[in-house]
Each structure stands twice: as structure tokens, then as C-alpha cells.
Write an enzyme that holds these catalytic residues in place. Structure first.
Site, PDB file in Angstrom:
ATOM      1  N   HIS A  88      -4.954  -4.509   0.936  1.00  0.00           N
ATOM      2  CA  HIS A  88      -4.419  -5.098   2.168  1.00  0.00           C
ATOM      3  C   HIS A  88      -4.839  -6.562   2.282  1.00  0.00           C
ATOM      4  CE1 HIS A  88      -2.666  -1.539   4.063  1.00  0.00           C
ATOM      5  NE2 HIS A  88      -3.694  -0.858   3.603  1.00  0.00           N
ATOM      6  N   GLU A 116      -3.288  -8.837   3.579  1.00  0.00           N
ATOM      7  CA  GLU A 116      -2.818  -9.379   4.856  1.00  0.00           C
ATOM      8  C   GLU A 116      -3.811  -9.161   5.988  1.00  0.00           C
ATOM      9  OE1 GLU A 116      -1.715  -5.059   5.213  1.00  0.00           O
ATOM     10  OE2 GLU A 116      -1.865  -6.529   3.601  1.00  0.00           O
ATOM     11  N   CYS A 139       0.788  -1.233   0.000  1.00  0.00           N
ATOM     12  CA  CYS A 139       0.000   0.000   0.000  1.00  0.00           C
ATOM     13  C   CYS A 139       0.822   1.286   0.000  1.00  0.00           C
ATOM     14  CB  CYS A 139      -0.986  -0.019   1.156  1.00  0.00           C
ATOM     15  SG  CYS A 139      -2.325   1.179   0.907  1.00  0.00           S
TER      16      CYS A 139
END
Length: 356
Positions: A239, A241, A146
Site C-alpha cells: 500500500h 498510497e 492489493c
């Protein structure tokens, strides 16, 4: 893990052309199997430091059940830390000097909190550029998350991110736009990715520099792209994760900012994230918070226990598949000496031998 083409069976070549992981038999016979060493440059603030470690460690560890991974967290001294965060770093983190001396096979760089309109004014700007430049010369592949994607696009390619006008916040549908690339081999052609950002680097900005976009969304824009060589820099704008509760935690933080008078409007709900039941619970909570504010009494707490079991995770499996492909290709092309980025015979300008 890769297949070994130990015969002339045409299926091996067909799979390789489709982006599958297939090793030549002569290379497989001499391959020196070892653990991979992956760095994590964690630039997140103290409150998110350990959670970010867990998210990326989990993503790596769960992506492949055969290979062994040594994770090497480090940070930048220029980032402000409180006593607790600094103690955590001093006790558990390595220094960049150690990282450079001992080497890495791969590197993940997290996002960071920013306070300046121009990323070049942030305290991490120059040291981050130093890490990225070192990794370009010494690490097989670097995955940028990001904010780091935005920083690298500005520092390396001269492309500044652009403010979207409103925050992109929620879980969005994405499509694989180039199914031939090894990073998306075997990945669902449509999948979800969480996003949480005000800024964006557009498809046109990636295209101007021959950076290959692999996954994008009509609503959220580019999620996954790679550098012009196809592998040495991997860019995420989303994102993947994130845990199931990550967006809920962000929402809670914004509600507290409203309660404390740090924002004027009550925060909107993240898009495409909540079940109808969870959205109804939060709508009722919003009404109670606004009533408490009008009466100048303490606001009710967010009913997290009622919400956690009603949150769906629609992105984790695809995230694991992409990271597994990334790690698998690092494994194939890295040198036995982790201070050297590629094994003999690998062209750094086209390490995957992949044609766009």
C-alpha cells in the site's frame, strides 16, 4: 517528464538503455501535449471511501508537477453502500457507462473489503472482471492495488491467493530486483512499503505466467510486478498510497474490536512502523485497556495526538517516483484520443519496447 534526444549525443541512448525516459526528436516535435485522464475505481467501503480518494489523488497529483490530471472516480453498483456512501457516489462519482463512452488514459483500481474465502463469490467479482477486461482493450495501463491484484491473478491467470497464516502488517524493506524496467528507473534500489493483508500471491505464481517481478521483500514477498507485455497491468501487493497515519488508524480499529469483544486477543503492533517512543505509548495504552476490561469500566481512548508527531513516513518518496514513472510512460504511449489506448506505432504486446 521525458528528455528529448534532439542530437546524436550518446548520453541519450545510454540513458534510454538504462530505462530512462527519452523521446525521439521527430516524435517530440509532433507530440500533442494534453492533460491525462485517469480513472479511479474505488471499491472501498463507505468509511474509507473519501480517504482512499485522497490517498490516490495525492499520489497522482504530487508525482508530477508539470502534467495536468483529470481524475474520474467511479465504483460498482454491486457493492453495498449505506445512505451516506451512496449519496457521496451519486453526487460526485461517474458511471462506468460514462467512463466507457469518454475513455481513459490510465486506470487505478483500489482494494475492497471481502467476506468470502473465494474471491469469485464476492459481489464485485463479475463487474470487476468486466472493468478489467474493458481496460485491457481500451486503456493504456491499469494499476491494481492489493486485493485487486489478487482478484486479477485469479480471474485472468488462474492463480489463487494463499492465506499467510498470520496477518502481514507493518512497513517492510524492499529491493528493486530488475533495475532495467522503466517503472523503477531512478527509484531507490531499496525502499519501504506498508503492507496490511492476510493473503499473498507468491513470486512463483507470478513467474509461472511470465509476469515480471520488479520489487520484492524477503519478509513481505512481491510488492510490484507487471503483466507479460511489461506495462498494461501493474500489480501492487503493498500500500504505497498509505498516509503516515493509515496503519495507526487500522490499529485503532482493531483495538476497538477488542474492546467490543469482536476479537479475543489484543492486536499486535504493526512491524517496523513505530518509533520506540510511540511503541511505549501504545504499550502503556494496551495495559490500561486490558485493566479497564477486567474492571468492566470504559476503556481509555487511543492517545492519537501524542502519536501522530512520532510517526515516520519512509515510503512516500519512492511511491511518488514509481507513480511518476508510470504516468510518464502512459503519457508517452497513449493516444491523443483517450478512447484509444495507444498512439500509432506502439505495439500493444510490447508498448515500452523493453526487453526482459
Amino acid at each position: 517528464m521525458p528528455l528529448v534526444a534532439h542530437s546524436n549525443l550518446p548520453t541519450f541512448e545510454r540513458l534510454r538503455k538504462e530505462g530512462g525516459t527519452v523521446l525521439p526528436n521527430d516524435y517530440a516535435l509532433h507530440q500533442d501535449i494534453r492533460a491525462l485522464h485517469i480513472g479511479l475505481l474505488n471499491m472501498m467501503p463507505d468509511a474509507a471511501l473519501a480517504a482512499t480518494e485522497r490517498q490516490f489523488f495525492r499520489l497522482v497529483g504530487e508525482s508530477n508537477q508539470i502534467a495536468q490530471f483529470y481524475m474520474h472516480p467511479f465504483t460498482l453498483a454491486e457493492l453495498p453502500r449505506g445512505p451516506g456512501g451512496q449519496a457521496h457516489v451519486e453526487r460526485y462519482y461517474e458511471t462506468f457507462d460514462t467512463i466507457q463512452r469518454e475513455g481513459l488514459d490510465a486506470l487505478i483500481i483500489t482494494g475492497a473489503n471481502v467476506s468470502q474465502p473465494d474471491l469469485a463469490l464476492e459481489p464485485f467479482w463479475e463487474p470487476l472482471a468486466e472493468v478489467v477486461e474493458w481496460a485491457w482493450k481500451n486503456v493504456t495501463s491499469t494499476l491494481c492495488s492489493c486485493l485487486t491484484t489478487h482478484a486479477v491473478m485469479q480471474s485472468r491467470y488462474g492463480e489463487r491467493r494463499r492465506h499467510r497464516g498470520a496477518k502481514l502488517w507493518g512497513v517492510f524493506d524492499h529491493r528493486v530486483v530488475d533495475r532495467t524496467h522503466p517503472l523503477v528507473a531512478g527509484v531507490n534500489t531499496r525502499f519501504d512499503v506498508p503492507h496490511s493483508r492476510f493473503n499473498d500471491v507468491s513470486r512463483e505464481q507470478f513467474d509461472r505466467h511470465r509476469l515480471k517481478v520488479l520489487v520484492e521483500s524477503e519478509r513481505a514477498g512481491v510488492h510490484l510486478a507487471v503483466s507479460e507485455d511489461g506495462f498494461r497491468l501493474v500489480f501492487f501487493q503493498g500500500h504505497p498510497e498509505y498516509d503516515s497515519i493509515s496503519l495507526l488508524k487500522e490499529y485503532k480499529r482493531e483495538v476497538l474490536r477488542f474492546v467490543n469483544g469482536e476479537r479475543e486477543e489484543f492486536p499486535p503492533l504493526p512491524e517496523r512502523y513505530l518509533s520506540p517512543q510511540a511503541a511505549a505509548i501504545l504499550e502503556e495504552h494496551r495495559e490500561r485497556v486490558e485493566q479497564a476490561r477486567q474492571r468492566r469500566v470504559p476503556a481509555p481512548e487511543l492517545p492519537e495526538p501524542l502519536l501522530v508527531g512520532r510517526l515516520d513516513n519512509t515510503w512516500h518518496d519512492s511511491a511518488l517516483a514509481v507513480v511518476n514513472n508510470w504516468i510518464g510512460n502512459v503519457y508517452q504511449f497513449t493516444n491523443h484520443d483517450r478512447r484509444i489506448p495507444f498512439r500509432p506505432g506502439v505495439d500493444p504486446n510490447a508498448p515500452l519496447n523493453w526487453s526482459r
